[in-house]
Design an enzyme around this catalytic site. Structure first.
Site, PDB file in Angstrom:
ATOM      1  N   HIS A   6     -24.367 -15.326 -19.489  1.00 30.16           N
ATOM      2  CA  HIS A   6     -24.702 -13.910 -19.672  1.00 30.16           C
ATOM      3  C   HIS A   6     -24.892 -13.584 -21.157  1.00 30.16           C
ATOM      4  O   HIS A   6     -25.936 -13.054 -21.563  1.00 30.16           O
ATOM      5  CB  HIS A   6     -23.584 -13.049 -19.079  1.00 30.16           C
ATOM      6  CG  HIS A   6     -23.803 -11.572 -19.236  1.00 30.16           C
ATOM      7  ND1 HIS A   6     -24.348 -10.794 -18.245  1.00 30.16           N
ATOM      8  CD2 HIS A   6     -23.559 -10.739 -20.278  1.00 30.16           C
ATOM      9  CE1 HIS A   6     -24.433  -9.535 -18.684  1.00 30.16           C
ATOM     10  NE2 HIS A   6     -23.964  -9.470 -19.913  1.00 30.16           N
ATOM     11  N   GLU A   7     -23.900 -13.916 -21.960  1.00 26.88           N
ATOM     12  CA  GLU A   7     -23.996 -13.588 -23.384  1.00 26.88           C
ATOM     13  C   GLU A   7     -25.116 -14.399 -24.048  1.00 26.88           C
ATOM     14  O   GLU A   7     -25.761 -13.902 -24.975  1.00 26.88           O
ATOM     15  CB  GLU A   7     -22.656 -13.814 -24.096  1.00 26.88           C
ATOM     16  CG  GLU A   7     -21.453 -13.028 -23.521  1.00 26.88           C
ATOM     17  CD  GLU A   7     -21.664 -11.522 -23.407  1.00 26.88           C
ATOM     18  OE1 GLU A   7     -22.445 -10.960 -24.190  1.00 26.88           O
ATOM     19  OE2 GLU A   7     -21.043 -10.903 -22.513  1.00 26.88           O
ATOM     20  N   HIS A  53     -28.197 -12.402 -23.743  1.00 26.75           N
ATOM     21  CA  HIS A  53     -28.291 -11.375 -24.796  1.00 26.75           C
ATOM     22  C   HIS A  53     -28.756 -12.015 -26.109  1.00 26.75           C
ATOM     23  O   HIS A  53     -29.609 -11.500 -26.815  1.00 26.75           O
ATOM     24  CB  HIS A  53     -26.916 -10.745 -25.052  1.00 26.75           C
ATOM     25  CG  HIS A  53     -26.514  -9.720 -24.034  1.00 26.75           C
ATOM     26  ND1 HIS A  53     -27.256  -8.599 -23.767  1.00 26.75           N
ATOM     27  CD2 HIS A  53     -25.414  -9.643 -23.231  1.00 26.75           C
ATOM     28  CE1 HIS A  53     -26.633  -7.872 -22.841  1.00 26.75           C
ATOM     29  NE2 HIS A  53     -25.527  -8.482 -22.501  1.00 26.75           N
ATOM     30  N   GLU A 111     -29.502  -5.798 -20.958  1.00 22.09           N
ATOM     31  CA  GLU A 111     -28.788  -6.247 -19.761  1.00 22.09           C
ATOM     32  C   GLU A 111     -29.735  -6.926 -18.785  1.00 22.09           C
ATOM     33  O   GLU A 111     -29.338  -7.811 -18.037  1.00 22.09           O
ATOM     34  CB  GLU A 111     -28.070  -5.077 -19.085  1.00 22.09           C
ATOM     35  CG  GLU A 111     -26.754  -4.720 -19.719  1.00 22.09           C
ATOM     36  CD  GLU A 111     -25.766  -5.872 -19.771  1.00 22.09           C
ATOM     37  OE1 GLU A 111     -25.572  -6.559 -18.746  1.00 22.09           O
ATOM     38  OE2 GLU A 111     -25.205  -6.116 -20.854  1.00 22.09           O
TER      39      GLU A 111
HETATM   40 ZN    ZN Z   1     -24.092  -7.763 -21.170  1.00 18.50          ZN
END
Ligand code: ZN
Length: 505
Positions: free
Chosen positions: A267-268, A271, A297
């Site tokens: 997830h990160e 980003h 997101e």
């Molecule tokens: Zn996030």
């Protein structure tokens, strides 16, 4: 390049330098700073925020912005920077400088108050601070409303929402969330009652931290995180700090569940890949960041869920993961592993939520924020309201504030209006996914380990632009359609009907 812009650039560089320093303190606070540093760091951050305020709202900045607009002939990137600076100016210029600094000091400390309260499961200890933070946020939004001029009065919460996602108000969000509530609450119930029980017990226990870290590093690199331009550290709550496209930092945390750190890393990384993909032309300028919180997101959740929880993603690398944890995974087939990481199990913690119940966690926060900002809800009632909503939408009730209302850091930082971006992001991602499937062999690429092709497509069409385009413009340019939440519901229902053998659409 226009001459006014050259001068503006110098003012802008100053503002960005101060902002970068503040961001670095934020990162430090959450990762390595010793406990007792808090108060003094808050003082330093207070002073820096005063400098930043000065840099952005100074007379020279105002003049130059006006001149730039008059002169015209700005490049795409320059025009975006002028627009961003004007907006930033509009956001803070009506706030008295002392109040702005007081607030920076307050939030710098509020996060430690929150962390302590969470540790002690003691909402009462955080309530007075939270009340102050809300007070500031409402006053700040109020200043902007007073000075906005023109026709009708905007609601305070709409002003806050617009900061995170241009062009989204309570009206749009109600229209987005109500079909989610109508379709996903009963669908979730259907999944839970269908009788299929997925065994994911192999995901917990017996995963040493060191080995989890090794896997995290491997996966981050595999999806495209560049360790020459980023670092991976540990924090209570995984997050990404973006200084510029040569320095993006991600964190994770290690628990006894393998999937917890594993998916937070992916997830990160999502980003980070966004930030690392922004064009050099925009580096260290106001437009050199992701288009919006929601678009951000959309990318992190795209990597985490649409890519990271697919069978195709794991097919080329699963045997390597098995080799890393032979005792745990040798007997677990790829199909069982993929079922395990997609198991639906409504829980109390948003960041640990499965893909299907996730947006309901966000819905709850959205409904509560509306009450806090628009209906003067007494903060002391929060734990109870929170628990009631969890019971209604997810069928579970928190036993204490740490697993309830105190779980997220956002409110202590004054981020009201942020949460909806998480759900919007998932919806943006689903819309992008349906489009990409039409123009490329999406699953085939993943199965062949060619994830780089997908990443390059995202960079070319989304990441490189930074804030040159808004999230809605990006969606329109990429998919040829305006934002449409139907893809998100369709994606979830199709995926989980298949996984759980339901016949529904
Ligand atoms: Zn996030």
């Amino acid at each position: 390049m226009s001459r006014a812009y050259d001068e503006l650039r110098q003012e802008m560089d100053k503002a960005m330098a101060v902002k970068t320093a503040m961001t670095l303190f934020e990162w430090d606070n959450e990762t390595l700073a010793p406990k007792e540093a808090g108060e003094l760091t808050a003082r330093v951050v207070g002073i820096l925020s005063g400098e930043y305020f000065q840099a952005v709202t100074g007379e020279r900045m105002k003049e130059l912005l006006e001149q730039c607009e008059k002169e015209g002939s700005l490049s795409e990137a320059e025009a975006a920077n002028v627009r961003e600076l004007k907006e930033e100016l509009l956001q803070i210029k009506y706030i008295p400088k002392e109040e702005y600094q007081d607030f920076a000091r307050l939030t710098s400390q509020a996060t430690s108050v929150w962390a302590e309260a969470k540790k002690n499961q003691d909402f009462e200890a955080f309530a007075p601070t939270l009340k102050k933070v809300i007070g500031y946020q409402k006053r700040f939004a109020g200043y902007r409303r007073e000075n906005a001029g023109g026709g009708e009065e905007k609601a305070l919460y709409d002003i806050m929402l617009d900061d995170y996602e241009k062009g989204f108000s309570m009206e749009n969000l109600d229209r987005f969330f109500s079909p989610l509530k109508e379709e996903l609450v009963p669908f979730l119930r259907e999944v839970m009652e269908c009788g299929k029980d997925i065994d994911d017990s192999f995901l917990s226990g017996g995963y040493p931290e060191k080995e989890q870290e090794k896997l995290g590093r491997f996966l981050a690199e595999y999806v495209g995180f560049d360790f020459d331009r980023g670092v991976l550290a540990v924090s209570a709550h995984p997050f990404t700090t973006n200084l510029h496209n040569k320095d993006v930092r991600i964190t994770t945390h290690y628990t006894d569940r393998l999937d917890s750190s594993l998916f937070s890393v992916i997830h990160e990384s999502g980003h980070a890949i966004y930030e690392l993909g922004i064009r050099d032309e925009l580096t260290l300028t106001p437009a050199g960041q992701g288009a919006s919180m929601g678009m951000h997101e959309s990318q992190s959740r795209f990597f985490e869920n649409i890519i990271g929880r697919s069978r195709a993603f794991w097919a080329p690398i699963y045997s390597k993961v098995q080799d890393m944890f032979p005792e745990k995974l040798r007997e677990i087939s790829l199909d069982r592993f993929v079922e395990g990481i997609n198991k639906i199990q409504p829980g109390l913690i948003r960041t640990e939520a499965d893909e299907l119940s996730y947006s309901l966690h966000v819905l709850i926060r959205y409904e509560i924020e509306k009450m806090l900002i628009e209906e003067e809800l007494d903060v002391r009632k929060l734990p109870e309201i929170w628990a009631d909503k969890y019971e209604e939408y997810l069928g579970i009730r928190p036993e204490n504030a740490a697993e309830g209302v105190l779980q997220d850091i956002h409110w202590s930082q004054g981020s009201f209006g942020y949460f909806p971006s998480y759900a919007l992001g998932s919806a943006f991602g689903a819309q992008l996914y349906f489009h990409m499937k039409k123009i490329m062999d999406f699953e085939g690429l993943l199965e062949r380990g060619e994830i780089g092709v997908i990443r390059e497509y995202l960079k070319e069409n989304i990441h490189q632009y930074g804030k040159i385009k808004t999230s809605r413009e990006i969606l329109r340019d990429v998919t040829g359609e305006d934002f449409d939440p139907k893809y998100y519901v369709k994606y979830l229902k199709e995926k989980y009907s298949r996984l759980y053998g339901l016949t529904g659409k």
